[in-house]
Design a protein around this motif. Structure first.
Motif, PDB file in Angstrom:
ATOM      1  N   MET A  43       1.947   4.507  -2.781  1.00  0.00           N
ATOM      2  CA  MET A  43       0.924   5.386  -2.224  1.00  0.00           C
ATOM      3  C   MET A  43       0.261   4.702  -1.036  1.00  0.00           C
ATOM      4  N   CYS A  44       0.073   5.435   0.059  1.00  0.00           N
ATOM      5  CA  CYS A  44      -0.469   4.866   1.275  1.00  0.00           C
ATOM      6  C   CYS A  44      -1.927   4.475   1.098  1.00  0.00           C
ATOM      7  N   ASP A  45      -2.276   3.284   1.541  1.00  0.00           N
ATOM      8  CA  ASP A  45      -3.641   2.790   1.490  1.00  0.00           C
ATOM      9  C   ASP A  45      -4.475   3.533   2.532  1.00  0.00           C
ATOM     10  N   PRO A  46      -5.461   4.370   2.126  1.00  0.00           N
ATOM     11  CA  PRO A  46      -6.227   5.161   3.098  1.00  0.00           C
ATOM     12  C   PRO A  46      -7.054   4.296   4.038  1.00  0.00           C
ATOM     13  N   VAL A  47      -7.541   3.166   3.555  1.00  0.00           N
ATOM     14  CA  VAL A  47      -8.321   2.276   4.414  1.00  0.00           C
ATOM     15  C   VAL A  47      -7.436   1.684   5.505  1.00  0.00           C
ATOM     16  N   TYR A  48      -6.250   1.253   5.111  1.00  0.00           N
ATOM     17  CA  TYR A  48      -5.318   0.683   6.079  1.00  0.00           C
ATOM     18  C   TYR A  48      -4.909   1.728   7.108  1.00  0.00           C
ATOM     19  N   ARG A  49      -4.624   2.942   6.642  1.00  0.00           N
ATOM     20  CA  ARG A  49      -4.246   4.010   7.576  1.00  0.00           C
ATOM     21  C   ARG A  49      -5.385   4.299   8.543  1.00  0.00           C
ATOM     22  N   SER A  50      -6.615   4.294   8.051  1.00  0.00           N
ATOM     23  CA  SER A  50      -7.774   4.519   8.914  1.00  0.00           C
ATOM     24  C   SER A  50      -7.889   3.410   9.954  1.00  0.00           C
TER      25      SER A  50
END
Length: 255
Positions: free
Chosen positions: A1-8
């Protein structure tokens, strides 16, 4: 699952209006490296003619924040700052030499190598298989891989173990198998995707500069769509991305 913080964090990275791009090399860039320092960005690049450049944006260093050296006579195909001595930059060239320099002294010393093969013949270039070897089992007479990765249909330009566990292998090929164009012109270095050293599941690849994490993809700046960034890499400790092209220009994206 993609890390939302990293994507941000990826989406927040932008090309700085001040010192975010510079003409660093006189020839096509074949290799690059980030200095591990987090307080200020220092980047190195090696080009097709054997020159090595150091770039510190907004530093008043050299000409246009750039220092140029001529330690090699042929393309600089690989470079890295030493993990144990961060002031030392190692550069490997097709002229058969490995050199080390203290970036503060700007003096290149040759490092002895017992055996190095840098040339690629037609047979090697046509290999479609990634072979994994265990150095503990290697012999002078013959060496067999412990595993082979199949599936590519064209020349392979890069293969890297994931930075955290080493459980994954990222491969790049001219068959566009990582879902963006890998074709290059003769004056350019081969395109190859590389891992973000801070993450186990994110990599960056050249041409139109896209980063992928699992199913998520983020691209930087349509305004650079005409500039093929054949050499790309992430900073080892901070949110920063470097892209280099065949005209000797470097772009740095930060949050």
């Amino acid at each position: 699952m993609c890390d939302p913080v990293y994507r941000s964090n990826l989406k927040d990275m932008e090309l700085s209006e001040f010192g975010g791009a510079a003409k660093v090399m006189n020839d096509s860039i074949f290799s690059a490296a980030f200095h591990p320092c987090t307080s200020r960005l220092l980047m190195a690049a090696g080009d097709n003619s054997g020159e090595v450049g150091l770039w510190i944006p907004d530093s008043d260093m050299g000409d246009n924040d750039v220092l140029l050296f001529e330690p090699h006579t042929k393309p600089v195909v690989c470079m890295a700052f030493s993990r144990s001595h961060p002031t030392d930059l190692l550069t490997l060239s097709c002229d058969g030499t490995l050199r080390s320099t203290n970036v503060k002294k700007a003096v290149f010393d040759e490092v002895p190598m017992p055996c190095v093969m840098l040339s690629m013949n037609d047979e090697i270039q046509q290999h479609l298989v990634v072979s994994i070897y265990d150095v503990r089992c290697m012999k002078e007479s013959s060496n067999k891989p412990v595993s082979q990765l199949l599936g590519h249909s064209d020349s392979i330009s890069g293969a890297y173990f994931s930075p955290g566990t080493g459980n994954r292998v990222l491969t790049s090929c001219l068959d566009d198998s990582i879902r963006h164009g890998m074709e290059t012109q003769p004056w350019m270095s081969d395109l190859a995707a590389v891992w973000d050293p801070k993450k186990e599941d994110c990599f960056v690849g050249g041409q139109h500069t896209a980063a992928s994490q699992n199913a998520g993809i983020h691209s930087w700046f349509p305004c650079l769509s005409s500039a093929v960034l054949s050499v790309t890499l992430f900073h080892p400790h901070r949110n920063a991305l470097l892209g280099c092209n065949a005209r000797g220009k470097m772009y740095v994206f930060t949050d």
